[in-house]
Design a protein around this motif. Structure first.
Motif, short mmCIF file in Angstrom:
data_model
loop_
_atom_site.label_atom_id
_atom_site.label_comp_id
_atom_site.label_asym_id
_atom_site.label_seq_id
_atom_site.Cartn_x
_atom_site.Cartn_y
_atom_site.Cartn_z
N THR A 1 0.83 -1.21 0.00
CA THR A 1 0.00 0.00 0.00
C THR A 1 0.86 1.26 0.00
OG1 THR A 1 -1.75 -1.19 1.20
CG2 THR A 1 -1.84 1.22 1.20
N TYR B 1 2.30 1.73 -3.39
CA TYR B 1 1.32 2.05 -4.43
C TYR B 1 1.04 3.54 -4.51
CZ TYR B 1 -2.69 1.29 -7.49
OH TYR B 1 -3.55 1.29 -8.56
N ASN C 1 1.46 5.83 -8.20
CA ASN C 1 0.41 6.56 -8.92
C ASN C 1 0.65 8.06 -8.94
OD1 ASN C 1 -2.20 4.78 -9.67
ND2 ASN C 1 -1.20 3.91 -7.88
N SER D 1 -3.31 -2.51 -13.88
CA SER D 1 -2.49 -1.59 -13.09
C SER D 1 -3.24 -0.91 -11.95
CB SER D 1 -1.90 -0.51 -14.01
OG SER D 1 -1.15 -1.09 -15.04
N PRO E 1 -4.14 -4.56 -8.51
CA PRO E 1 -3.39 -4.32 -7.27
C PRO E 1 -4.29 -3.92 -6.09
CG PRO E 1 -2.30 -3.27 -9.12
CD PRO E 1 -3.64 -3.72 -9.61
N SER F 1 -0.40 -7.85 -13.27
CA SER F 1 -0.11 -6.42 -13.07
C SER F 1 1.22 -6.02 -13.68
CB SER F 1 -0.11 -6.09 -11.58
OG SER F 1 -1.39 -6.28 -11.01
N PHE G 1 5.97 0.71 -8.75
CA PHE G 1 4.93 -0.21 -9.19
C PHE G 1 5.45 -1.64 -9.28
CE2 PHE G 1 2.11 -2.26 -12.26
CZ PHE G 1 0.88 -1.99 -11.66
N VAL H 1 5.26 -3.02 -5.95
CA VAL H 1 3.88 -3.37 -5.60
C VAL H 1 3.54 -4.76 -6.11
CG1 VAL H 1 1.45 -2.81 -5.99
CG2 VAL H 1 3.07 -0.99 -5.47
#
Length: 455
Positions: free
Chosen positions: A284, A287, A291, A332, A336, A376, A407, A410
Motif C-alpha cells: 500500500t 502504491y 500513482n 495496473s 493491485p 499487473s 509499481f 507493488v
C-alpha cells in the motif's frame, strides 16, 4: 476419499478408502482434508472432495510429453533471443531491438531492479525451469534419476508464479498499439518465436504431474499409522509436504522434515497472517508513489511529457483505444487494489468460522487473488519495451519514471503476500485444537473464537 474425473469435469468415480489404509494419502494443500488418491488413468484428475483443489492430474506418457514440450520451448526461447524482436521508423529515425534489450535498457536508464526483474521473469527463471524439466525427465525415462534431481524437483514447485512470458506477450501487444500512433512498426522473427515459446512454456507447466514425478523419483513411503481419511490432517497431528505431497506426522514440537524430499514441515505456515499484513502494508505504501509519480516520460522534438499510470489510460481512451485502456486500467489499478483488499478481508475473516458455503467463497476469492496478481506486470513490460525501442535523444525518446520502480515493488510484494497467506486457515474448525498435541496448540496462528455466520 477423493474424486476422479475426466478433463471435462464430469464425475467418473468416487473411491472410499478404509480407515486403516496407509498408501497414497494426501493432505489437501488448500483445505487440509486428508484424502486417499484413487487409481488414475491418463486424462483423469483427482480432486479434493471438500474444496475441489486438484491433487493430481495424470497424462498419457507424462515423461515424454513434458520432455517434448520443454525441449521445444527451450529451442523457441533461443530463437527469440538470437533474432531482432521489434523495429520501428519515425521521422527518419529507425531502431531495432532484441529481446534482451528490454532489460538492458532499464539498467542503463538507472532502473537496475526493474531491469533485473524483467530479465528474470521472461528469460532466466523460465530457462532454468525448462532445463530442470529436461534434466528430471531424462532421468525418469532411464529409470535412474540424474544427480541433484531431488533438489531440482523441489525448486520446480516454487517457480511457477514468477514465470511471466505470457504476460510479456500481452505487454508487447499493448506497446505495439501505443507505438503505432507515432511510428511504423515491424515485427521481427524473435517476436513470433517468443509467442511460440510462451505457449510452449504454458503447456510445459500444465504437463507436469508432481505426484507422479515424485513417485517415479523416490517411490512413496507408507503414511503414519492411525491416519483417518476424511478428516482434517491437523486434527491428527499430520501435515502434507507442500513440495511432494507426502503425509507425515509432526514431532512433539510441531516440526518435521519430509522423509522423501527433505522439505521442512510445520503445522501451519509460521506467522502467516502477520507476514501477510506486513506485506500488504508495504504494498500500500509503495502504491502511493506508483500513482503520484510518472511511470515514463515521452520526449518529442525537445518537449517532454510525463505520464502516470492513470494518465496513460486516459491517453488510450482519448485515442479511442478503449480495449487497451481497459486492459491497462484492470492490470495496473483494479488488480493491485483488489488484491490488497481481498487479502486484507481474508486475514480478517479467517478468524471467523462461518458456514461451509462461506468458506468456499473465501477459497474462491483466494484462488482468484493468487492467479491474477502476476498480470499487473503488463505495465512494467510496456515501459521496458518502449524505452528500449524509442530512444532518439531529444527528437523522440521514452525514459522510465520513478513510478516504474514503485509499481514493480507493488507487484512483487502483493505476490509475496498471496504466497505467505496459508489458505488452510480458512478451513480450520473451531473444534480443531482439542485434538491437537499441546505443543501444536501453542503454535496455532490464532486462538479459538466464537463461530459466526457471515458472507
Amino acid at each position: 476419499m477423493a474424486t476422479a474425473s475426466n478433463d471435462n469435469g464430469t464425475e467418473k468415480a468416487t473411491f472410499l478408502t478404509p480407515t486403516r489404509t496407509r498408501r497414497r494419502l494426501r493432505a489437501c494443500h488448500e483445505c487440509d482434508l486428508l484424502v486417499a488418491l484413487p487409481p488414475l488413468r491418463p486424462g483423469q484428475r483427482a480432486s479434493c472432495p471438500r474444496c475441489d483443489h486438484t491433487l493430481s492430474h495424470r497424462h498419457f506418457r507424462p515423461a515424454e510429453r513434458s520432455l517434448a514440450f520443454a525441449i521445444s520451448a527451450l529451442i523457441a526461447l533461443l530463437a527469440a533471443i538470437g533474432f531482432p524482436f521489434i523495429s520501428f521508423e519515425a521521422r527518419g529515425v529507425s531502431n531495432a531491438i532484441r529481446l534482451t534489450d528490454t532489460s538492458a535498457s532499464l539498467v542503463t536508464q538507472h532502473e537496475p531492479f526493474v531491469g533485473i526483474l524483467v530479465l528474470l521473469t521472461i528469460i532466466v527463471l523460465p530457462a532454468f525451469y525448462l532445463l530442470a524439466v529436461i534434466w528430471l525427465h531424462l532421468g525418469l525415462l532411464q529409470r535412474r534419476p540424474l544427480p541433484r534431481s531431488y533438489r531440482i524437483a523441489r525448486a520446480l514447485s516454487h517457480l511457477g508464479p514468477w514465470m511471466m512470458a505470457d504476460v510479456f506477450v500481452v505487454g508487447a501487444l499493448v506497446s505495439l498499439i501505443k507505438i503505432a500512433g507515432m511510428a511504423s512498426v515491424d515485427l521481427g522473427p524473435s517476436f513470433w518465436s517468443f509467442c511460440v515459446y510462451a505457449l510452449l512454456l504454458l503447456l510445459t507447466t500444465r504437463s507436469i504431474d508432481s505426484d507422479w514425478m515424485w513417485f517415479s523419483l523416490a517411490g512413496e513411503p507408507l503414511a503414519p499409522e492411525g491416519c483417518r481419511p476424511g478428516q482434517p490432517a491437523a486434527e491428527q497431528a499430520l501435515t502434507g509436504c507442500p513440495t511432494c505431497g507426502l503425509v507425515s506426522r509432526l514431532s512433539h514440537f510441531g516440526r518435521g522434515r519430509c522423509q522423501r524430499c527433505g522439505e521442512p514441515l510445520r503445522f501451519r505456515s509460521p506467522y502467516s497472517l502477520q507476514k501477510t499484513w506486513a506485506l500488504l502494508i508495504a504494498a500500500t505504501l509503495c502504491y502511493i508513489p506508483a500513482n503520484l509519480y510518472p511511470i515514463m516520460t515521452t520526449t518529442s522534438l525537445g518537449d517532454s511529457t510525463p505520464s502516470t499510470i492513470v494518465g496513460g489510460v486516459l491517453i488510450f481512451l482519448g485515442h479511442g483505444d478503449w480495449p487497451i485502456a481497459l486492459i491497462i486500467f484492470t492490470a495496473s489499478v483494479v488488480v493491485p487494489i483488489g488484491k490488497v483488499f481481498a487479502l486484507a478481508w481474508l486475514c480478517i475473516t479467517v478468524r471467523r468460522r462461518g458456514e461451509s458455503r462461506f468458506k468456499h467463497k473465501r477459497q474462491t476469492l483466494y484462488r482468484i487473488t493468487e492467479l491474477i496478481g502476476r498480470w499487473s506486470m503488463i505495465d512494467v513490460f510496456v515501459v521496458a519495451i518502449l524505452i528500449s525501442l524509442v530512444h532518439a535523444g531529444s527528437l523522440l525518446s521514452i525514459t522510465p519514471g520513478p513510478a516504474a520502480l514503485a509499481f514493480s515493488a507493488v507487484v512483487v510484494i502483493t505476490m509475496l503476500a498471496a504466497n505467505s497467506f496459508d489458505p488452510r486457515l480458512i478451513w480450520d474448525a473451531r473444534n480443531m485444537q482439542p485434538h491437537m498435541p499441546a505443543s501444536l496448540k501453542r503454535q496455532s496462528p490464532y486462538s479459538p473464537v466464537k463461530e459466526v455466520d457471515d458472507a
